[in-house]
Design a protein around this motif. Sequence first.
Motif, short mmCIF file in Angstrom:
data_model
loop_
_atom_site.label_atom_id
_atom_site.label_comp_id
_atom_site.label_asym_id
_atom_site.label_seq_id
_atom_site.Cartn_x
_atom_site.Cartn_y
_atom_site.Cartn_z
N GLU A 147 0.25 -17.55 3.12
CA GLU A 147 1.23 -16.51 3.38
C GLU A 147 0.50 -15.24 3.77
OE1 GLU A 147 3.55 -16.37 -0.17
OE2 GLU A 147 1.98 -15.41 -1.33
N SER A 148 1.11 -14.50 4.67
CA SER A 148 0.56 -13.23 5.13
C SER A 148 1.50 -12.12 4.72
CB SER A 148 0.42 -13.22 6.65
OG SER A 148 -0.47 -14.21 7.08
N THR A 149 0.91 -11.01 4.31
CA THR A 149 1.68 -9.84 3.93
C THR A 149 1.16 -8.66 4.74
OG1 THR A 149 1.81 -10.69 1.68
CG2 THR A 149 2.37 -8.38 1.99
N LYS A 150 2.06 -7.97 5.37
CA LYS A 150 1.67 -6.78 6.13
C LYS A 150 2.04 -5.56 5.30
CE LYS A 150 2.11 -9.03 10.57
NZ LYS A 150 0.75 -9.34 10.75
N THR A 151 1.08 -4.67 5.15
CA THR A 151 1.28 -3.47 4.33
C THR A 151 0.50 -2.33 4.97
OG1 THR A 151 1.19 -2.64 2.06
CG2 THR A 151 -0.64 -4.04 2.76
N PHE A 152 0.38 -1.24 4.26
CA PHE A 152 -0.39 -0.10 4.75
C PHE A 152 -1.39 0.34 3.69
CE2 PHE A 152 3.26 0.03 7.48
CZ PHE A 152 2.75 0.47 8.69
N ALA A 153 -2.55 0.75 4.14
CA ALA A 153 -3.54 1.42 3.30
C ALA A 153 -3.60 2.85 3.85
CB ALA A 153 -4.89 0.74 3.38
N GLY A 154 -2.88 3.72 3.18
CA GLY A 154 -2.70 5.06 3.74
C GLY A 154 -1.77 4.94 4.94
N ARG A 155 -2.27 5.30 6.11
CA ARG A 155 -1.46 5.19 7.33
C ARG A 155 -1.91 4.01 8.19
NH1 ARG A 155 -0.75 10.92 9.99
NH2 ARG A 155 1.45 10.40 10.05
N LYS A 156 -2.87 3.28 7.71
CA LYS A 156 -3.44 2.18 8.51
C LYS A 156 -2.80 0.84 8.11
CE LYS A 156 -7.85 0.15 9.76
NZ LYS A 156 -9.29 0.14 9.55
N PRO A 157 -2.31 0.08 9.09
CA PRO A 157 -1.72 -1.23 8.76
C PRO A 157 -2.80 -2.21 8.30
CG PRO A 157 -1.70 -0.87 11.14
CD PRO A 157 -2.23 0.38 10.50
N VAL A 158 -2.44 -3.02 7.32
CA VAL A 158 -3.35 -4.03 6.77
C VAL A 158 -2.59 -5.34 6.63
CG1 VAL A 158 -4.76 -4.66 4.77
CG2 VAL A 158 -4.61 -2.27 5.46
N THR A 159 -3.23 -6.42 7.05
CA THR A 159 -2.66 -7.75 6.86
C THR A 159 -3.47 -8.46 5.79
OG1 THR A 159 -1.93 -7.88 9.16
CG2 THR A 159 -2.11 -9.97 7.95
N LEU A 160 -2.77 -8.94 4.76
CA LEU A 160 -3.40 -9.68 3.67
C LEU A 160 -3.00 -11.14 3.78
CD1 LEU A 160 -2.59 -7.13 0.85
CD2 LEU A 160 -4.79 -7.45 1.99
N VAL A 161 -3.94 -12.02 3.49
CA VAL A 161 -3.71 -13.47 3.58
C VAL A 161 -4.01 -14.09 2.23
CG1 VAL A 161 -4.39 -15.60 4.75
CG2 VAL A 161 -4.42 -13.44 6.01
N ALA A 162 -3.14 -15.02 1.81
CA ALA A 162 -3.32 -15.72 0.54
C ALA A 162 -2.98 -17.19 0.73
CB ALA A 162 -2.43 -15.12 -0.54
N ILE A 163 -3.62 -18.04 -0.06
CA ILE A 163 -3.26 -19.44 -0.10
C ILE A 163 -2.14 -19.60 -1.13
CG2 ILE A 163 -5.08 -19.99 -1.78
CD1 ILE A 163 -5.38 -22.72 -0.33
N THR A 164 -1.14 -20.38 -0.80
CA THR A 164 0.00 -20.58 -1.70
C THR A 164 -0.32 -21.71 -2.69
OG1 THR A 164 1.04 -22.24 -0.30
CG2 THR A 164 1.62 -19.91 0.13
#
Length: 99
Positions: free
Chosen positions: A60-77
């Motif tokens: 699964e991928s989660t899109k979020t922000f670190a401050g004003r910068k977009p970050v995509t996080l990836v995890a195994i389910t």
Amino acid sequence: MTELDPVIHAPARLRIMTTLAEALEEGDEITFPLLQKLLDMTPGNLTTHLAKLETAGYVESTKTFAGRKPVTLVAITPQGRAAFRAYRTQLLELLGGSR
């Protein structure tokens, strides 16, 4: 003989699943750029393979922000971990080895 999971069996996806299963504890995530660096894959290639794994429910991928910068996080389910363990067991049996 049981067929190996074709979603995982593709070389690039096998590398992704191996990296995620070995590098991450349950509930942990990795940033897309770090995963890309570890695998030495282009962003487009990694995105394509992650999409196939995500469709299967393995990552699964989660899109979020670190401050004003977009970050995509990836995890195994949990389903992905189980599928990877089953794949690994089947591969070892096919090769005549054991875990």
